[in-house]
Design an enzyme around this catalytic site. Structure first.
Site, PDB file in Angstrom:
ATOM      1  N   TYR A  32       0.846  -1.201   0.000  1.00 45.19           N
ATOM      2  CA  TYR A  32       0.000   0.000   0.000  1.00 45.19           C
ATOM      3  C   TYR A  32       0.879   1.249   0.000  1.00 45.19           C
ATOM      4  CZ  TYR A  32      -3.667   3.243   1.728  1.00 45.19           C
ATOM      5  OH  TYR A  32      -4.540   4.289   1.896  1.00 45.19           O
ATOM      6  N   CYS A  33       0.602   2.177  -0.934  1.00 43.82           N
ATOM      7  CA  CYS A  33       1.287   3.470  -0.998  1.00 43.82           C
ATOM      8  C   CYS A  33       2.801   3.236  -1.120  1.00 43.82           C
ATOM      9  CB  CYS A  33       0.905   4.297   0.223  1.00 43.82           C
ATOM     10  SG  CYS A  33       1.514   6.012   0.203  1.00 43.82           S
ATOM     11  N   LEU A  34       3.613   3.845  -0.275  1.00 36.87           N
ATOM     12  CA  LEU A  34       5.060   3.647  -0.352  1.00 36.87           C
ATOM     13  C   LEU A  34       5.425   2.189  -0.123  1.00 36.87           C
ATOM     14  CD1 LEU A  34       7.927   4.664  -0.599  1.00 36.87           C
ATOM     15  CD2 LEU A  34       7.813   5.463   1.772  1.00 36.87           C
TER      16      LEU A  34
END
Length: 607
Positions: free
Chosen positions: A317-319
């Protein structure tokens, strides 16, 4: 004698240079504080670029003068329209019926005309550099949002109506909230111990992050949580979730009704999740390779050793998704050596950074995660050489990027709702902040180590090294084309952090099966989109190997729309790539470090 004189002169000059650097850094730090952490040089250069091109464009100036007249006449006509004949108001700031009554209708229409004109003025177009134009557009919008008549009591009919109805109590309550927040601001201290911080509205381990499980692995950077099964049989391939280290992991394990972790466990998956350590000044030298090696790859190896599974589904998720993509590419590069003349060979850096007992990747699922950073959305406003130099200086002083500073950046991106809308409701209408699990999580901020964050911004945002094949890990460049596992990539329609068209570029960088999902919502709420939530939908379509490029707008026009939660599609997609359900793997007592949610997630700082 001459040598001693020369050496003394060089020493004196070095001291002068050091003193000059110290003075420069002090002045620049004061300037950055005055501009809320932004680089005044970067802001000045952007606006000078815009202003000089505007001065050299008399035709454009004449066009804008004509446009001002047109908008003024339009505002005048709209003011005279009867409320029952007016078109529905699309701007939520002016949705209250009071805005359709004079004189507030005139105030509203005048502001809307002014807002439209200044946004056209700001968007100069030809000649201004792309980054400078982005900055001018963004900060012009920020200024206009601050000047909206909805932000001021005397020009907001809804505020005045509520004040009349409550006989002034709404204004009294709002003033109390203002004093309360102001006192908290004055009393804020970076050195405030965790036990003195105000408790979170939703307590971790009691209200949120309550899915049963154990921490089964811990090192200096992560705790790995394995969740207890809730079904008699589970799919044989575990699911490892890699959340972003920018946030506490439990955004994916909020309250039981909207926990992605619980959803997957209840669907018959053995779920692991990484809980990142919240760093302090002693972690200033942690690098991106530490997050990849001691974080993502160490968690994969631990998940295999705890379950005996040879294959592993992964979710980033995300980074965390960016980290996962890098790790998957490095694993794919190693896999290519098998069967070739270099089979079994591992360089010293590969041996040091990549565990030898990694499982095979059954799939790679990326959630709102960028791998190409040429279009980083609104975050790009803060990314250039001057801005990063200012940020590095601040981080080097502390050893980390503070959670408060990071949270402030995200408020900038959505200031209309998160700042001005909140201020209006709280200080002018006396409404307390909404209390729900996602808002409580949002207040539970995290830090990032100085070196890791600097490397992340330099390599990925500034130089786009990952997408261009120039990012190095374990002694070699990383090519996303080396990912050989099937991929599901999820983006959201209103994501200001990872714009969906940027996420979509994964199709240009890989040559494996990609199922792309475009879900309704923003960066957080679009991902935390549990089944049963109303007005949720998503589009989904798959691209097989060697299908070729499909333009994102064409993809959106032809991909079918599905009502409901994309979580259901993810579960079905994983199940299709898994073996037959079997008895859950035993959670051995010698592997249990402590109960979930663990210790690392509990670490909080004032900044």
């Amino acid at each position: 004698m001459a040598t001693e004189t020369s050496s003394g002169s060089e020493h004196f000059q070095e001291r002068q240079r050091a003193a000059a650097r110290t003075l420069d850094e002090s002045v620049q730090a004061q300037m950055a504080r005055a501009f809320s952490g932004l680089s005044p040089i970067a802001l000045a250069l952007a606006h000078a670029d815009w202003a000089l091109h505007m001065l050299a464009s008399p035709g454009r100036q004449a066009q804008l003068a004509q446009r001002a007249l047109e908008l003024s006449l339009q505002a005048w006509r709209n003011t005279g329209v009867a409320p029952d004949e007016a078109a529905p108001e699309k701007d939520g700031r002016f949705a209250d019926a009071g805005w359709s009554q004079w004189p507030y209708s005139a105030v509203k229409e005048g502001f809307k005309a002014t807002d439209a004109w200044w946004r056209e003025v700001a968007h100069q177009g030809g000649g201004v550099s792309r980054h400078h134009q982005h900055m001018v557009d963004f900060f012009t919008g920020q200024a206009l949002d601050a000047l909206s008549p909805s932000n001021w009591a005397v020009t907001n009919p809804e505020v005045l109506r509520v004040a009349r109805e409550t006989q002034g109590r709404s204004l009294q309550e709002g003033f109390k909230f203002f004093l309360q927040d102001f006192r908290e601001y004055l009393g804020a201290n970076a050195d405030t111990p965790a036990e003195s911080l105000a408790p979170l509205e939703y307590a971790v381990g009691k209200d949120v992050a309550v899915t049963p499980g154990k921490v089964v692995f811990r090192n200096h950077l992560i705790e790995l949580i394995q969740y207890s099964p809730s079904t008699d049989k589970v799919l044989p391939e575990p699911v490892l979730i890699v959340p972003s280290c920018i946030m506490k992991y439990y955004i994916l394990d909020l309250s039981p009704h909207n926990s992605m972790v619980k959803y997957l466990v209840d669907k018959g998956h053995t779920v692991f999740i990484i809980s990142w350590r919240n760093p302090d000044a002693s972690d200033r030298d942690l690098k991106m390779q530490d997050y990849l090696s001691a974080g993502v790859l160490a968690a994969m190896a631990a998940a295999r050793s705890r379950t005996g599974a040879e294959r592993l589904h992964t979710v980033g998720y995300c980074l965390g998704g960016t980290f996962l993509a890098i790790a998957a590419a490095a694993m794919g590069r190693l896999a290519r050596k098998k069967g070739g003349p270099r089979e079994g060979e591992r360089t010293a850096k590969e041996q040091a950074l990549i565990p030898a007992d990694l499982p095979q990747l059954a799939s790679v699922i990326l959630l709102a995660a960028q791998t190409d950073f040429t279009e980083p959305g609104e975050l790009g406003v803060f990314i250039d050489e001057d801005q990063l130099a200012t940020l590095r200086q601040n981080m080097n002083d502390k050893g980390y990027l503070s959670g408060k500073q990071m949270g402030g950046s995200f408020v900038y991106l959505a200031s209309r709702g998160l700042l001005w809308g909140r201020n209006t409701r709280r200080y002018l209408m006396g409404e307390d902040d909404a209390s729900f699990d996602l808002m409580s999580w949002n207040a539970d901020t995290t830090r990032l180590p100085a070196r890791m964050h600097s490397e992340y911004l330099d390599a990925l945002f500034l130089n786009n090294a990952l997408a261009s094949g120039q990012y190095r890990f374990a002694g070699a460049t990383v090519a996303l084309m080396d990912i050989d596992a099937p991929m599901m990539v999820v983006a959201t329609t209103r994501d200001h952090v990872s714009p969906w068209k940027s996420v979509y570029k994964i199709h240009l960088q890989t040559d494996t099966h990609v199922t792309f999902v475009l879900a309704e919502g923003g960066h957080n709420a679009g991902i935390v989109s549990e089944p049963g939530r109303p007005r949720r939908s998503y589009q989904i379509a798959s691209v097989e190997d060697n299908t070729g490029w499909i333009d994102p707008d064409d993809w959106k026009a032809q991909a079918p729309v599905v009502q409901g939660s994309w979580w259901e599609a993810m579960h079905a997609w994983i199940a299709e790539r898994s073996g037959a359900p079997a008895k859950p793997p035993a959670m051995r007592a010698e592997h249990a470090v402590c109960d979930a949610p663990g210790a690392y997630v509990m670490t909080r700082y004032a900044d």
